[in-house]
Design a protein around this motif. Sequence first.
Motif, PDB file in Angstrom:
ATOM      1  N   GLY A 184       0.855  -1.371  -0.005  1.00  0.00           N
ATOM      2  CA  GLY A 184       0.084  -0.153  -0.070  1.00  0.00           C
ATOM      3  C   GLY A 184       0.981   1.208   0.072  1.00  0.00           C
ATOM      4  O   GLY A 184       0.609   2.249  -0.708  1.00  0.00           O
ATOM      5  N   ALA A 185       1.897   1.138   0.798  1.00  0.00           N
ATOM      6  CA  ALA A 185       2.870   2.216   0.676  1.00  0.00           C
ATOM      7  C   ALA A 185       3.510   2.678  -0.521  1.00  0.00           C
ATOM      8  O   ALA A 185       3.670   3.852  -0.947  1.00  0.00           O
ATOM      9  N   LEU A 186       3.820   1.563  -1.205  1.00  0.00           N
ATOM     10  CA  LEU A 186       4.420   1.886  -2.578  1.00  0.00           C
ATOM     11  C   LEU A 186       3.163   2.539  -3.363  1.00  0.00           C
ATOM     12  O   LEU A 186       3.665   3.201  -4.492  1.00  0.00           O
ATOM     13  N   VAL A 187       2.188   1.951  -3.380  1.00  0.00           N
ATOM     14  CA  VAL A 187       1.205   2.524  -4.301  1.00  0.00           C
ATOM     15  C   VAL A 187       0.805   3.996  -3.908  1.00  0.00           C
ATOM     16  O   VAL A 187       0.694   4.762  -4.910  1.00  0.00           O
ATOM     17  N   ALA A 188       0.915   4.496  -2.721  1.00  0.00           N
ATOM     18  CA  ALA A 188       0.866   5.745  -2.342  1.00  0.00           C
ATOM     19  C   ALA A 188       2.025   6.648  -2.820  1.00  0.00           C
ATOM     20  O   ALA A 188       1.792   7.675  -3.310  1.00  0.00           O
ATOM     21  N   PHE A 189       3.119   6.037  -2.639  1.00  0.00           N
ATOM     22  CA  PHE A 189       4.322   6.896  -3.138  1.00  0.00           C
ATOM     23  C   PHE A 189       4.346   7.007  -4.616  1.00  0.00           C
ATOM     24  O   PHE A 189       4.842   8.036  -5.198  1.00  0.00           O
ATOM     25  N   THR A 190       3.892   6.196  -5.504  1.00  0.00           N
ATOM     26  CA  THR A 190       3.947   6.093  -6.884  1.00  0.00           C
ATOM     27  C   THR A 190       2.945   7.077  -7.244  1.00  0.00           C
ATOM     28  O   THR A 190       3.101   7.932  -8.135  1.00  0.00           O
ATOM     29  N   GLY A 191       1.766   7.293  -6.576  1.00  0.00           N
ATOM     30  CA  GLY A 191       0.611   8.206  -6.828  1.00  0.00           C
ATOM     31  C   GLY A 191       1.410   9.776  -6.534  1.00  0.00           C
ATOM     32  O   GLY A 191       1.137  10.531  -7.296  1.00  0.00           O
ATOM     33  N   TRP A 192       2.234   9.802  -5.593  1.00  0.00           N
ATOM     34  CA  TRP A 192       2.878  11.219  -4.994  1.00  0.00           C
ATOM     35  C   TRP A 192       3.757  11.637  -6.285  1.00  0.00           C
ATOM     36  O   TRP A 192       3.498  12.793  -6.797  1.00  0.00           O
ATOM     37  N   VAL A 193       4.460  10.604  -6.605  1.00  0.00           N
ATOM     38  CA  VAL A 193       5.425  10.701  -7.812  1.00  0.00           C
ATOM     39  C   VAL A 193       4.805  11.185  -9.092  1.00  0.00           C
ATOM     40  O   VAL A 193       5.148  12.089  -9.929  1.00  0.00           O
ATOM     41  N   ALA A 194       3.508  10.494  -9.487  1.00  0.00           N
ATOM     42  CA  ALA A 194       3.014  10.690 -10.713  1.00  0.00           C
ATOM     43  C   ALA A 194       2.562  12.217 -10.669  1.00  0.00           C
ATOM     44  O   ALA A 194       2.465  12.873 -11.630  1.00  0.00           O
TER      45      ALA A 194
END
Length: 441
Positions: A123-133
């Motif tokens: 879930g944290a990876l999903v969140a971080f990739t969203g922020w990066v996007a």
Amino acid sequence: MVAGEVVGARRESVALPVPVLLVVAGFAAAVVAQGGYYLPGRVMSGLLVGVAVVLARPRPNLVAALGGVLALWAVVRGLLEGDVLAALPATAAAGVFVGAVLVAAQADQAQRELLATVLAGVGALVAFTGWVAVVFRVPAWTTVAEGLLRAASTLTYPNAAAAVMAATAVLSLVLRPTLPTAVMTFLLCTGIGATMSRAGVLALVAGLLVLCVFRGLKTTVVTAAPPLLGAVVAVGALLPTMRVADEPQVLVAVAGLVAGALVALGLPRLGRFVVPVAVLLAAGGAVAAFAFADRLATRLSFSSPDRAGATGAALELVSRSPLLGTGPGNGSFFFNSGNEGTRMMRYVHDEYLQVLVELGAVGLVLVLGLVAAVLVAMWRGRGTPLWAGAMAAVAVVLVHSGFDFLWHLPVVLVFAGLCAGLGFPSTGDGSVGGTDDEVLG
């Protein structure tokens, strides 16, 4: 060897059983395959969960029976409408959810804690990739709505991403307090803000309230305040970048993420100064929201004309066939949208109403019965912090499902099933995950 060393040795030796690993792989496959919405992702996640169930060989129980009856009813309605293939998404949805529940329920307590940590990491990876996007304007991982760039991550649907993050966030709050856990929780809270999902925030609040009930108000506030306030700082620094018409402020966003992480990690160490600092951070977040209120107007309002129009059209379809529904896949909603003329929406953004439209009152009763059976079984497994987190995570998904089409994405169903299984009664050795009498009542 002292007792502490024995416990440490056991913890280091914990490994997830193969069936659980396969379900986690199904969840991860759906994460990277646009939530599993399209056929390849559905097939991959479905196959992995199916193989896991075959290997686990769980005992039949009420949850499995109700899931099977729901899938059978979808097939019957498809046959009656002359299109049995249209029932496949509904049957697959019931299958992956129930399969994930039954497999996770067979894990023992140590395995469940490890599973929860793995889910928090994904879930944290999903969140971080969203922020990066959002920061770096990655088109495939963002969605533009009302002029705002919203984080969607690899799921490509902001609201589904927010649902996964919010459920994972409340689950992560009950994990052992470590540096990695604190960072993951902070990233999850930040990711929810980056999606700009109103339903995601409401569902997160619902999950936190459940934690307050089952873990206590003080414990929940103490554990939730640092990551939430850190996320306020990070999202506040992200706001100047979120409007498509503005130039991205990369340095501001990165500085905000770092500062937010420092807040999340450092706030618990401030002792008597924690309250005034927390108040200042909350006030700063309110000021930032007010400063960008004109850009975020659509996100700060509960108004949604399109959804209201689709809801009206859905209720009209229900009035025509309240008992049996229109049939799986036949829930298209046409409504008048003022100057834009007639519009059509495939989903009503309320899964309970969507089921009522397509599978009728019979289908909705079966769905609610399945939910009730899961909650009753989870209630019998109460007594640990992890159970409270699992119950809160399931509550997040149930609440959010009333605002978005989440059950059409396997990533949400597999995740919800795993969380539900975490809260089921356990025998301690992971052999059955609760007796028939415990689950059947």
